[in-house]
Design an enzyme around this catalytic site. Structure first.
Site, PDB file in Angstrom:
ATOM      1  N   ARG A 147      56.134 -19.207 -50.427  1.00 19.73           N
ATOM      2  CA  ARG A 147      55.852 -19.994 -49.225  1.00 19.73           C
ATOM      3  C   ARG A 147      54.634 -20.857 -49.512  1.00 19.73           C
ATOM      4  O   ARG A 147      53.643 -20.356 -50.068  1.00 19.73           O
ATOM      5  CB  ARG A 147      55.555 -19.040 -48.069  1.00 19.73           C
ATOM      6  CG  ARG A 147      55.306 -19.719 -46.751  1.00 19.73           C
ATOM      7  CD  ARG A 147      54.843 -18.718 -45.687  1.00 19.73           C
ATOM      8  NE  ARG A 147      53.414 -18.850 -45.457  1.00 19.73           N
ATOM      9  CZ  ARG A 147      52.791 -18.479 -44.337  1.00 19.73           C
ATOM     10  NH1 ARG A 147      53.473 -17.927 -43.350  1.00 19.73           N
ATOM     11  NH2 ARG A 147      51.500 -18.633 -44.202  1.00 19.73           N
ATOM     12  N   TYR A 159      46.393 -23.329 -39.747  1.00 17.59           N
ATOM     13  CA  TYR A 159      47.133 -22.082 -39.893  1.00 17.59           C
ATOM     14  C   TYR A 159      47.647 -21.940 -41.332  1.00 17.59           C
ATOM     15  O   TYR A 159      48.145 -22.899 -41.909  1.00 17.59           O
ATOM     16  CB  TYR A 159      48.354 -22.009 -38.949  1.00 17.59           C
ATOM     17  CG  TYR A 159      49.280 -20.930 -39.418  1.00 17.59           C
ATOM     18  CD1 TYR A 159      48.980 -19.602 -39.142  1.00 17.59           C
ATOM     19  CD2 TYR A 159      50.360 -21.200 -40.251  1.00 17.59           C
ATOM     20  CE1 TYR A 159      49.748 -18.574 -39.660  1.00 17.59           C
ATOM     21  CE2 TYR A 159      51.137 -20.185 -40.779  1.00 17.59           C
ATOM     22  CZ  TYR A 159      50.826 -18.884 -40.474  1.00 17.59           C
ATOM     23  OH  TYR A 159      51.576 -17.870 -41.006  1.00 17.59           O
ATOM     24  N   ASP A 211      56.146 -22.412 -43.206  1.00 17.36           N
ATOM     25  CA  ASP A 211      56.017 -21.878 -41.841  1.00 17.36           C
ATOM     26  C   ASP A 211      55.352 -22.934 -40.942  1.00 17.36           C
ATOM     27  O   ASP A 211      54.177 -23.258 -41.126  1.00 17.36           O
ATOM     28  CB  ASP A 211      55.163 -20.603 -41.882  1.00 17.36           C
ATOM     29  CG  ASP A 211      55.215 -19.812 -40.590  1.00 17.36           C
ATOM     30  OD1 ASP A 211      55.698 -20.350 -39.565  1.00 17.36           O
ATOM     31  OD2 ASP A 211      54.760 -18.648 -40.593  1.00 17.36           O
ATOM     32  N   HIS A 213      54.923 -22.438 -37.807  1.00 16.20           N
ATOM     33  CA  HIS A 213      54.137 -21.595 -36.904  1.00 16.20           C
ATOM     34  C   HIS A 213      54.120 -22.127 -35.476  1.00 16.20           C
ATOM     35  O   HIS A 213      53.066 -22.281 -34.860  1.00 16.20           O
ATOM     36  CB  HIS A 213      52.715 -21.403 -37.446  1.00 16.20           C
ATOM     37  CG  HIS A 213      52.172 -20.032 -37.198  1.00 16.20           C
ATOM     38  ND1 HIS A 213      51.301 -19.753 -36.183  1.00 16.20           N
ATOM     39  CD2 HIS A 213      52.410 -18.845 -37.799  1.00 16.20           C
ATOM     40  CE1 HIS A 213      50.999 -18.455 -36.195  1.00 16.20           C
ATOM     41  NE2 HIS A 213      51.675 -17.884 -37.165  1.00 16.20           N
ATOM     42  N   GLU A 237      60.312 -22.211 -41.131  1.00 21.00           N
ATOM     43  CA  GLU A 237      60.120 -21.075 -40.217  1.00 21.00           C
ATOM     44  C   GLU A 237      59.448 -21.495 -38.914  1.00 21.00           C
ATOM     45  O   GLU A 237      58.565 -22.347 -38.919  1.00 21.00           O
ATOM     46  CB  GLU A 237      59.243 -20.053 -40.956  1.00 21.00           C
ATOM     47  CG  GLU A 237      58.847 -18.852 -40.132  1.00 21.00           C
ATOM     48  CD  GLU A 237      57.948 -17.928 -40.948  1.00 21.00           C
ATOM     49  OE1 GLU A 237      57.990 -17.975 -42.194  1.00 21.00           O
ATOM     50  OE2 GLU A 237      57.190 -17.156 -40.330  1.00 21.00           O
ATOM     51  N   GLU A 263      59.599 -13.659 -35.793  1.00 19.15           N
ATOM     52  CA  GLU A 263      58.580 -12.634 -36.052  1.00 19.15           C
ATOM     53  C   GLU A 263      57.928 -12.140 -34.760  1.00 19.15           C
ATOM     54  O   GLU A 263      57.376 -11.050 -34.736  1.00 19.15           O
ATOM     55  CB  GLU A 263      57.523 -13.134 -37.051  1.00 19.15           C
ATOM     56  CG  GLU A 263      56.687 -14.289 -36.567  1.00 19.15           C
ATOM     57  CD  GLU A 263      55.750 -14.828 -37.649  1.00 19.15           C
ATOM     58  OE1 GLU A 263      56.210 -15.016 -38.789  1.00 19.15           O
ATOM     59  OE2 GLU A 263      54.571 -15.039 -37.346  1.00 19.15           O
ATOM     60  N   ARG A 284      63.678 -12.995 -38.377  1.00 17.52           N
ATOM     61  CA  ARG A 284      62.447 -12.416 -38.925  1.00 17.52           C
ATOM     62  C   ARG A 284      61.925 -11.177 -38.209  1.00 17.52           C
ATOM     63  O   ARG A 284      60.887 -10.645 -38.568  1.00 17.52           O
ATOM     64  CB  ARG A 284      61.366 -13.502 -38.953  1.00 17.52           C
ATOM     65  CG  ARG A 284      61.701 -14.493 -40.044  1.00 17.52           C
ATOM     66  CD  ARG A 284      60.704 -15.542 -40.263  1.00 17.52           C
ATOM     67  NE  ARG A 284      59.310 -15.152 -40.337  1.00 17.52           N
ATOM     68  CZ  ARG A 284      58.778 -14.450 -41.333  1.00 17.52           C
ATOM     69  NH1 ARG A 284      59.507 -14.030 -42.328  1.00 17.52           N
ATOM     70  NH2 ARG A 284      57.482 -14.168 -41.309  1.00 17.52           N
ATOM     71  N   GLU A 340      59.349 -11.114 -46.664  1.00 18.75           N
ATOM     72  CA  GLU A 340      57.994 -11.651 -46.860  1.00 18.75           C
ATOM     73  C   GLU A 340      57.098 -10.560 -47.452  1.00 18.75           C
ATOM     74  O   GLU A 340      57.175  -9.405 -47.050  1.00 18.75           O
ATOM     75  CB  GLU A 340      57.423 -12.110 -45.508  1.00 18.75           C
ATOM     76  CG  GLU A 340      56.057 -12.762 -45.602  1.00 18.75           C
ATOM     77  CD  GLU A 340      55.538 -13.248 -44.246  1.00 18.75           C
ATOM     78  OE1 GLU A 340      55.991 -12.713 -43.204  1.00 18.75           O
ATOM     79  OE2 GLU A 340      54.698 -14.155 -44.222  1.00 18.75           O
ATOM     80  N   TRP A 403      49.050 -21.753 -31.305  1.00 24.00           N
ATOM     81  CA  TRP A 403      48.442 -21.479 -32.593  1.00 24.00           C
ATOM     82  C   TRP A 403      49.537 -21.131 -33.587  1.00 24.00           C
ATOM     83  O   TRP A 403      50.434 -20.362 -33.297  1.00 24.00           O
ATOM     84  CB  TRP A 403      47.455 -20.305 -32.509  1.00 24.00           C
ATOM     85  CG  TRP A 403      46.973 -19.954 -33.898  1.00 24.00           C
ATOM     86  CD1 TRP A 403      46.108 -20.684 -34.667  1.00 24.00           C
ATOM     87  CD2 TRP A 403      47.364 -18.817 -34.690  1.00 24.00           C
ATOM     88  NE1 TRP A 403      45.934 -20.073 -35.883  1.00 24.00           N
ATOM     89  CE2 TRP A 403      46.692 -18.940 -35.915  1.00 24.00           C
ATOM     90  CE3 TRP A 403      48.205 -17.736 -34.466  1.00 24.00           C
ATOM     91  CZ2 TRP A 403      46.827 -17.993 -36.949  1.00 24.00           C
ATOM     92  CZ3 TRP A 403      48.353 -16.797 -35.474  1.00 24.00           C
ATOM     93  CH2 TRP A 403      47.675 -16.933 -36.716  1.00 24.00           C
TER      94      TRP A 403
HETATM   95  O1  EZ4 Z   1      50.631 -15.538 -38.128  1.00 21.78           O
HETATM   96  O2  EZ4 Z   1      51.185 -12.155 -39.065  1.00 21.78           O
HETATM   97  O3  EZ4 Z   1      54.879 -15.710 -41.426  1.00 21.78           O
HETATM   98  N1  EZ4 Z   1      53.834 -15.185 -41.218  1.00 21.78           N
HETATM   99  C1  EZ4 Z   1      53.065 -15.447 -40.176  1.00 21.78           C
HETATM  100  C2  EZ4 Z   1      51.786 -14.650 -40.052  1.00 21.78           C
HETATM  101  C3  EZ4 Z   1      51.387 -14.460 -38.591  1.00 21.78           C
HETATM  102  C4  EZ4 Z   1      50.527 -13.234 -38.464  1.00 21.78           C
HETATM  103  C5  EZ4 Z   1      50.247 -12.936 -36.993  1.00 21.78           C
HETATM  104  O4  EZ4 Z   1      49.664 -11.694 -36.836  1.00 21.78           O
HETATM  105  O5  EZ4 Z   1      53.388 -16.285 -39.374  1.00 21.78           O
HETATM  106  O6  EZ4 Z   1      50.761 -15.272 -40.778  1.00 21.78           O
HETATM  107 CO    CO Z   2      55.427 -16.858 -39.631  1.00 22.08          CO
END
Ligand code: EZ4
Ligand code: CO
Length: 403
Positions: A147, A159, A211, A213, A237, A263, A284, A340, A403
């Site tokens: 990743r 992030y 990701d 995010h 992702e 996730e 996930r 992961e 975030w």
């Molecule tokens: O932000 O596990 O794909 N992984 C992620 C992680 C999450 C953290 C949050 O607790 O998105 O970095």
């Molecule tokens: Co993630």
């Protein structure tokens, strides 16, 4: 075999973890991970106040019945806190069953479907150069999938980007969450350039992932997916905030870049529309937040019907207990995709000695009975809990953002 007690163990070997240890009258115990990053004490209280008293005296071998009791028996269902607690109990009971029968958990699920579990590592950089180099470092370490995340040029604290050479760790110690800034336009411009550079320098053999995010709107995610098509990602992702699964309809119409999400999901109901309409490719939800092994078996079966494969979350806030449970599941589950794998710190590994091993880009859970993970309580006592939170994010003008 009766449950005689359960301990909610909170420690901070490198970062905060909540571990559930279920004890039985036969001297066997099982472990479950109850960590919910930045919300540790909420899960600990749910377990101590509302779950553990209901476990005492129950038959530890009746995993399904205990799951149904904790889930269906509760009027207030679902949600990350409740489901993290149920997941921890369920994982601990599978650990106990494996130990009682002298078999690794993957064997109880139906046996190995593959020789090892393909994992992806995390390469990140404070600049694009650094991120490109880090991908090379992961390839040299033997990873077959990586990743990649890079800081947005001109913005601090993006992030996915570590502070130093250490593994990326998003939670920060302190009394309240740290604040970060996000900017959509430069992010969207930069990510395709990053992956073009990675392909130029490192070729086409390695699987690449990214990701988002939760930070794009559907039409923005659709364009990013399109812009990345020539780089052949394994997945993109969390393209949009996942509380609105309908957003994926629009993304799906526009791009063939594979999509992963989930996730932060905690029951099959969070994923049902995405699976039924075949809007995603990888799910996930991990064992420790997605209802434990008992619930995830059902989720994986339903996902399989929608051509969706697993791709469990495995960041450092998921303890080695959660990682081991994931690996047993991954080795068995027919519709496995990828796992992961963010390596834990040395302190974490020392408190949770484990049987799983990494070789040539694959993890294997090992053949120890149960999950194959221990908890060193004496060592853990040296690392008391310290409040830590995930950051919050704002746009440049101060508007609160995802975030
Ligand atoms: O932000 O596990 O794909 N992984 C992620 C992680 C999450 C953290 C949050 O607790 O998105 O970095
Ligand atoms: Co993630």
């Amino acid at each position: 075999m009766k449950i005689t007690g359960a301990d909610v163990l909170i420690s901070s070997p490198g970062r905060n973890f909540v571990t559930l240890r279920v004890r039985t009258d036969e001297g066997l115990h099982g472990l479950g991970d109850a960590t919910l990053n930045g919300r540790e004490k909420a899960v600990a209280a749910y377990l101590s106040e509302h779950v553990v008293p209901c476990l005492l005296g129950r038959d530890a071998s009746r995993i399904e019945d205990i799951w149904q009791y904790l889930y269906r028996g509760a009027y207030w269902r679902r949600g990350p806190v409740t489901m993290a607690a149920i997941s921890a109990v369920d994982t601990a009971l599978w650990d106990i069953k494996g130990k009682a029968l002298g078999r690794p958990v993957y064997d109880l699920l139906g046996g190995a479907s593959r020789d090892g579990v393909l994992v992806y590592g995390h390469a990140s950089g404070r600049s694009m150069d650094e991120a490109v180099n880090e991908v090379g470092r992961y390839i040299d370490l033997g990873y077959r999938a990586v990743r990649a995340q890079s800081a947005i040029e001109g913005l601090a604290g993006t992030y996915g980007v570590g502070k130093g050479k250490d593994n990326y760790e998003p939670a920060e110690r302190g009394a309240v969450p740290a604040e970060t800034v996000f900017a959509t336009r430069p992010y969207m411009d930069q990510v395709p350039r990053l992956f073009e550079r990675i392909r130029d320098e490192h070729g086409w053999e390695t699987e690449l992932l990214h990701d988002v995010h939760h930070r794009l709107a559907p039409i923005e995610a659709a364009r990013l997916g399109k812009d990345l098509e020539s780089c052949r990602l394994f997945w993109l992702e969390d393209a949009v905030a996942c509380d609105n699964p309908e957003g994926f309809r629009l993304i799906r119409q526009h791009t063939t870049t594979p999509l992963a999400v989930g996730e932060v999901f905690n029951t099959v109901h969070d994923a049902k529309l995405l699976i039924d309409e075949q809007l995603i490719d990888y799910l996930r939800m991990p064992v420790c937040h997605g209802g434990g092994i008992t619930h995830l078996r059902k989720v994986a079966a339903i996902a399989d019907m929608g051509f969706v494969r697993t791709g469990f979350h495995g960041a450092t806030d998921l303890s080695p207990v959660a990682m081991a449970a994931a690996l047993h599941f991954d080795l068995w589950v027919p519709n496995f995709g990828i796992q992961e794998y963010m390596r834990h710190s040395e302190e974490t590994d020392a408190v949770f000695p484990h049987a799983y091993t990494f070789e040539d880009g694959y993890l294997h859970p090992g053949d120890a009975p149960g999950l194959g993970v221990d908890y060193d309580e004496a060592l853990a006592a040296k690392y008391p809990y310290e409040p830590a939170f995930l950051p919050v994010a704002r746009l440049a003008d101060g508007t609160m953002f995802n975030w």
